[in-house]
Design an enzyme around this catalytic site. Structure first.
Site, PDB file in Angstrom:
ATOM      1  CB  THR A   1      -3.118  -5.295  -6.434  1.00  0.00           C
ATOM      2  OG1 THR A   1      -3.228  -4.242  -7.380  1.00  0.00           O
ATOM      3  CG2 THR A   1      -3.266  -6.629  -7.157  1.00  0.00           C
TER       4      THR A   1
ATOM      5  CB  SER B   1       3.000  10.025 -10.078  1.00  0.00           C
ATOM      6  OG  SER B   1       2.171   9.445 -11.041  1.00  0.00           O
TER       7      SER B   1
ATOM      8  N   GLY C   1       0.831  -1.202   0.000  1.00  0.00           N
ATOM      9  CA  GLY C   1       0.000   0.000   0.000  1.00  0.00           C
ATOM     10  C   GLY C   1       0.860   1.245   0.000  1.00  0.00           C
TER      11      GLY C   1
ATOM     12  CB  ILE D   1      -4.617  -9.079 -37.219  1.00  0.00           C
ATOM     13  CG1 ILE D   1      -3.417  -8.239 -37.686  1.00  0.00           C
ATOM     14  CG2 ILE D   1      -4.578 -10.484 -37.809  1.00  0.00           C
ATOM     15  CD1 ILE D   1      -2.071  -8.710 -37.149  1.00  0.00           C
ATOM     16  CG  HIS D   2      -8.751 -11.324 -34.245  1.00  0.00           C
ATOM     17  ND1 HIS D   2      -7.417 -11.284 -33.929  1.00  0.00           N
ATOM     18  CD2 HIS D   2      -9.180 -12.560 -33.859  1.00  0.00           C
ATOM     19  CE1 HIS D   2      -7.054 -12.421 -33.376  1.00  0.00           C
ATOM     20  NE2 HIS D   2      -8.105 -13.217 -33.327  1.00  0.00           N
TER      21      HIS D   2
ATOM     22  CD  GLU E   1       4.563  -3.286  -9.474  1.00  0.00           C
ATOM     23  OE1 GLU E   1       5.776  -3.364  -9.577  1.00  0.00           O
ATOM     24  OE2 GLU E   1       3.830  -4.225  -9.134  1.00  0.00           O
TER      25      GLU E   1
ATOM     26  CB  THR F   1       2.536   6.554 -15.064  1.00  0.00           C
ATOM     27  OG1 THR F   1       3.429   7.641 -14.732  1.00  0.00           O
ATOM     28  CG2 THR F   1       1.353   6.540 -14.120  1.00  0.00           C
ATOM     29  CB  SER F   2       4.553   5.557 -19.700  1.00  0.00           C
ATOM     30  OG  SER F   2       4.102   4.272 -20.033  1.00  0.00           O
TER      31      SER F   2
ATOM     32  N   GLY G   1     -13.593  -7.180 -37.430  1.00  0.00           N
ATOM     33  CA  GLY G   1     -14.764  -7.034 -36.561  1.00  0.00           C
ATOM     34  C   GLY G   1     -14.840  -8.106 -35.489  1.00  0.00           C
TER      35      GLY G   1
END
Ligand code: FAD
Length: 384
Positions: A158, A132, A124, A340-341, A366, A368-369, A343
């Protein structure tokens, strides 16, 4: 340079791959739909020694290394990213913090059952006003006689909502040094301690079978010796284990990206348009070639960082590289897999729609970018 895995690392990877194929993949869609938590799968993972791979046997572990642990995380996350996250939080962050900073007594009480997979851990750090900027924690711990009294709220935590979660490791602000200066300490708070309650369970966009809760401390009293590590070092300790957590998020991202790749590769070879499988249109096969290349690159990055950790080399920079690259890579790969799939990829019945929603979170948890780029920038300066 030898890129070959050892026999033991190969064995662990094979075991986790087979376990994922047999036990996780057939259940993953249903678990995500119902939000149910698979206690039986965790029990099987515990039996296989998965939660304790990097810890010595005397602490309930399997005596393996962090490279093996991360190969395992990749395999498990290929089946279900939420199980990868559970493993990351429990083993790479909480159990490791106990192992590195805990007293012998703390290790016996909490690390051993965690490494054996009998109990799950939570950490926690995040609060409503400290995301952040985790050092801005407002949770306080005051020493009263032989007890710490904790007050505050942690959010987005979590694992703690799970029945088998035993503790949450929390950071809190204390005025306990002789000079009265404020410091951040880390504490072990067992679930069920009076004054420790679970707040709301968050309703999320994805990762349905991962429990995410608010945690509230109201005059929560814990014994004085539940302080973890050195007084005043709590924040630094947490950041140190988060380096490993970041390597783990790299491995989890690669696992999810592989699931995307496998689904897209298979679909492209089966789906016929204009008289041939769409794979044979360069616009599709180039996407698949890029997916495979980026997955390979991200895997090399997390493995290098894990190897550095195993060899006691500084690896903060490499951990952030791996986390940043892999988590941004998986979002692109998941998007291409849906594309690629066509619809079909938008239909819940096709796993790629779940993968796509799940990929985003890896750029947030864990660190951010943006925070990874800050860490990288700072370390480049430091090393220059
Ligand atoms: C499902 C889920 C599970 C989680 N599990 C846990 C857990 O177990 N334990 C725990 O402690 N936390 C957990 N978190 C919290 C997570 O680590 C934070 O959400 C994350 O660190 C970002 O904090 P924030 O949400 O407050 O965003 P903010 O810090 O408010 O950031 C908002 C935006 O601003 C950007 N930003 C902030 N500061 C800067 C800066 N200096 N430079 C550039 N950009 C910046 C961020 O990158 C972001 O894009 C979880 C979150 C989620 C969603």
């Amino acid at each position: 340079m030898d890129f070959r895995l050892t026999e033991e690392q190969e064995m662990i990877r094979k075991m986790c791959r087979e376990f994922t194929d047999d036990m996780i993949i057939p259940r993953a869609a249903e678990l995500d739909r119902t939000g149910e938590y698979p206690y039986d799968i965790i029990a099987k993972m515990a039996e296989l020694g998965i939660m304790g791979i990097p810890f010595p046997e005397e602490y309930g572990g399997s005596g393996g290394d962090w490279v093996s642990m991360h190969l395992c995380l990749e395999e498990i996350s290929r089946g279900d990213v939420t199980l990868g996250a559970l493993l990351d939080v429990t083993t790479s962050v909480v159990a490791q913090e106990l192992y590195v900073f805990g007293t012998e007594e703390q290790k016996k009480r909490w690390l051993v059952p965690m490494a054996k997979g009998l109990e799950i851990g939570a950490f926690g750090l995040t609060e409503p006003e400290a995301g952040s900027d985790a050092g801005a924690t407002r949770t306080t711990a005051v020493l009263a006689g032989d007890e710490w009294v904790i007050n505050g709220t942690k959010q987005f935590i979590t694992n703690i909502g799970l029945d088998n979660a035993s503790i949450v490791i929390v950071t809190a602000r204390c005025k306990c040094k002789e000079d009265g200066k404020e410091v951040i300490n880390t504490f072990i708070v067992p679930k069920g301690t009076p004054g420790f309650t679970l707040g709301k369970k968050y309703d999320k966009m994805s990762w349905m079978s991962s429990a995410t809760n608010e945690v509230i401390f109201e005059n929560c009293r814990i014994p004085r010796d539940y302080l973890l590590g050195e007084e005043g070092e709590g924040f630094a300790q947490h950041l140190a284990v988060l380096d490993t957590g970041r390597i783990s998020i790299g491995a989890v991202s690669v696992g999810l990206a592989r699931a995307c790749f496998e689904a897209a590769f298979s679909h492209a070879r089966q789906r016929v348009q204009f008289g041939k499988p769409v794979y044979f249109f360069q616009g599709v096969s180039f996407k698949i070639a890029d997916m495979a290349m980026h997955i390979e690159l991200a895997r090399n990055m997390y493995l290098k960082a894990a190897w550095m950790k195993d060899n006691n080399l500084p690896h903060t920079l490499e951990a952030s590289y791996a986390k940043l690259f892999a988590s941004e890579m998986v979002e692109r790969v998941a998007s291409d897999a849906v594309q690629i799939h066509g619809g079909y990829g938008y239909m819940n019945e096709y796993p790629v729609s779940r993968y796509y929603k799940g990929a985003k979170l890896l750029q947030i948890v864990e660190g951010t970018s943006e925070i990874q780029r800050l860490v990288i920038g700072r370390n480049l300066l430091k090393n220059s």
